[in-house]
Design a protein around this motif. Structure first.
Motif, short mmCIF file in Angstrom:
data_model
loop_
_atom_site.label_atom_id
_atom_site.label_comp_id
_atom_site.label_asym_id
_atom_site.label_seq_id
_atom_site.Cartn_x
_atom_site.Cartn_y
_atom_site.Cartn_z
N THR A 235 0.82 -1.21 0.00
CA THR A 235 0.00 0.00 0.00
C THR A 235 0.85 1.26 0.00
OG1 THR A 235 -1.78 1.16 1.17
CG2 THR A 235 -0.20 -0.03 2.53
N LEU A 236 2.01 1.23 0.66
CA LEU A 236 2.87 2.40 0.73
C LEU A 236 3.48 2.71 -0.64
CD1 LEU A 236 4.17 4.63 2.34
CD2 LEU A 236 5.86 2.98 3.18
N VAL A 237 3.81 1.68 -1.38
CA VAL A 237 4.35 1.89 -2.73
C VAL A 237 3.36 2.68 -3.58
CG1 VAL A 237 4.94 0.72 -4.90
CG2 VAL A 237 5.86 -0.14 -2.73
N PHE A 238 2.09 2.27 -3.53
CA PHE A 238 1.10 2.95 -4.37
C PHE A 238 0.75 4.33 -3.83
CE2 PHE A 238 0.49 -1.57 -5.38
CZ PHE A 238 0.75 -1.48 -6.76
N GLU A 239 0.83 4.51 -2.52
CA GLU A 239 0.58 5.83 -1.96
C GLU A 239 1.66 6.82 -2.41
OE1 GLU A 239 -0.37 7.95 2.38
OE2 GLU A 239 -0.02 5.79 2.24
N LEU A 240 2.92 6.38 -2.37
CA LEU A 240 4.01 7.23 -2.82
C LEU A 240 3.91 7.51 -4.32
CD1 LEU A 240 7.04 5.69 -0.88
CD2 LEU A 240 5.95 7.91 -0.47
N LEU A 241 3.57 6.49 -5.09
CA LEU A 241 3.45 6.65 -6.53
C LEU A 241 2.34 7.63 -6.89
CD1 LEU A 241 4.31 5.86 -9.40
CD2 LEU A 241 2.73 3.92 -9.24
N ARG B 290 1.13 10.02 -5.02
CA ARG B 290 1.55 11.36 -4.63
C ARG B 290 2.51 11.95 -5.66
NH1 ARG B 290 1.17 13.43 0.37
NH2 ARG B 290 3.27 14.30 0.23
N ARG B 291 3.42 11.15 -6.17
CA ARG B 291 4.36 11.64 -7.17
C ARG B 291 3.63 12.01 -8.46
NH1 ARG B 291 9.92 10.64 -8.32
NH2 ARG B 291 10.18 10.61 -6.05
N LEU B 292 2.69 11.17 -8.89
CA LEU B 292 1.97 11.43 -10.13
C LEU B 292 1.04 12.62 -10.02
CD1 LEU B 292 1.12 7.79 -11.26
CD2 LEU B 292 2.98 9.25 -12.05
N SER B 293 0.48 12.85 -8.82
CA SER B 293 -0.46 13.96 -8.63
C SER B 293 0.23 15.29 -8.38
CB SER B 293 -1.39 13.65 -7.46
OG SER B 293 -0.68 13.65 -6.23
N GLY B 294 1.54 15.25 -8.17
CA GLY B 294 2.27 16.47 -7.88
C GLY B 294 2.32 16.82 -6.41
N ALA B 295 1.71 15.98 -5.57
CA ALA B 295 1.74 16.25 -4.13
C ALA B 295 3.15 16.09 -3.58
CB ALA B 295 0.80 15.29 -3.39
N GLU B 296 3.96 15.29 -4.25
CA GLU B 296 5.36 15.11 -3.87
C GLU B 296 6.22 15.39 -5.08
OE1 GLU B 296 8.11 11.28 -3.17
OE2 GLU B 296 6.64 11.58 -1.57
N THR B 297 7.05 16.41 -5.01
CA THR B 297 7.90 16.76 -6.14
C THR B 297 9.11 15.84 -6.18
OG1 THR B 297 9.07 18.40 -4.80
CG2 THR B 297 7.18 19.17 -6.08
N GLU B 298 9.62 15.63 -7.38
CA GLU B 298 10.76 14.75 -7.54
C GLU B 298 12.02 15.45 -7.04
OE1 GLU B 298 11.17 12.86 -11.33
OE2 GLU B 298 9.03 12.99 -11.74
N SER B 299 12.67 14.84 -6.08
CA SER B 299 13.91 15.39 -5.53
C SER B 299 15.14 14.67 -6.08
CB SER B 299 13.89 15.29 -4.00
OG SER B 299 13.75 13.94 -3.60
#
Length: 269
Positions: free
Chosen positions: A90-96, A98-107
């Motif tokens: 579940t954590l893998v898909f939550e992070l993915l 967030r990344r796809l939605s822009g909630a988490e920017t690529e660092s």
């Protein structure tokens, strides 16, 4: 193909690892997991690059696995049991998401969108515990985690009350920890309000491993001091039965076949 295998390695015994998971591990160059889970894989880790991240670093573990796969390294993210049940999938898909939605920017320079994720189930602890004593999961059941590290206790207690009222067999995951002892006692208190004191309870510690210990007690006898973080607590429904056959104790939950097994009363002409 950039690939991430998200897999469950079963409760502990190497015999419980599915052929699908075996193939995925063999195809991976990098294995990401908590150290104990890597140890349980035995010789399967030979010639692999191992990434052992401790308990509490689940987010880092999932992010590392995604980054390794995005970098072109076939990677397996591993949990014991089934990785989709209170585990890392579940954590893998939550992070993915967030990344796809822009909630988490690529660092970093890793593009997770190009990763082919394959989730592979494993045999869960509740299945192993039930099988060791018979068929406790033979009718409707549910699983509840008693850890309030990520879920408020008020939510957990609401769920316990609901499944107690619905009379499900309940598998309690994460029943206690070194710092968290009272939750299981409270769950027992709530269940005793709804089901008989002699309801069978299976305690399975280190299931399918060399030091496995499985025992049966009643709900009234359930002692929190007999349980640790490596124990699964499986509480029967009001219909769950326990009987002795020689030296073996069996626990099962009937599905309702008694009506088919008992001949109907003859009807007078």
């Amino acid at each position: 193909m950039k690939r991430l295998y998200v897999l469950g390695s079963g409760p502990g015994s190497e015999l419980m690892i599915t052929p699908q998971v075996e193939q995925a591990i063999a195809a991976s160059s990098d294995l990401v997991a908590y150290g104990l889970y890597l140890e349980l894989l035995g010789e399967r880790t030979r010639d692999k690059t191992l990434h052992d991240l401790p308990l509490g670093e689940e987010i880092e573990r999932a992010r590392l696995a995604l980054n390794l796969a995005a970098a072109g390294k076939p990677t397996a993210l591993i949990s014991s049991g089934d990785i989709g049940i209170f585990a890392m999938a579940t954590l893998v898909f939550e992070l993915l998401e967030r990344r796809l939605s822009g909630a988490e920017t690529e660092s970093d320079d890793h593009d997770w969108r190009q990763v082919d994720i394959q989730v592979m189930p494993g045999i869960s602890a509740m299945q192993a515990a039930a099988a060791s004593m018979g068929a406790a999961l033979g009718h409707d059941f549910c699983a509840v985690s008693l850890s309030d590290l990520l879920t408020p206790w008020e939510t957990i207690e609401t769920r316990i009350r609901a499944v107690a009222a619905a009379d499900f067999v309940i598998a309690f995951y994460n029943p206690v920890s070194r710092k968290r002892r009272w939750q299981l006692a409270r769950a027992k208190e709530l269940l005793l309000q709804r089901r008989p004191a002699d309801t069978p309870v299976i305690l399975g510690r280190n299931l399918t491993r060399q030091d496995e210990r499985v025992s049966v007690c009643t709900l009234a006898q359930l002692d929190v001091e007999q349980v640790d973080m490596l124990t699964l607590v499986l509480v029967g429904s009001s219909a769950t039965r326990c009987f002795q056959n020689g030296d073996k104790q069996w626990v099962y939950t009937p599905r309702g076949y008694a009506r088919k097994l008992t001949p109907p009363e003859s009807v007078a002409p």
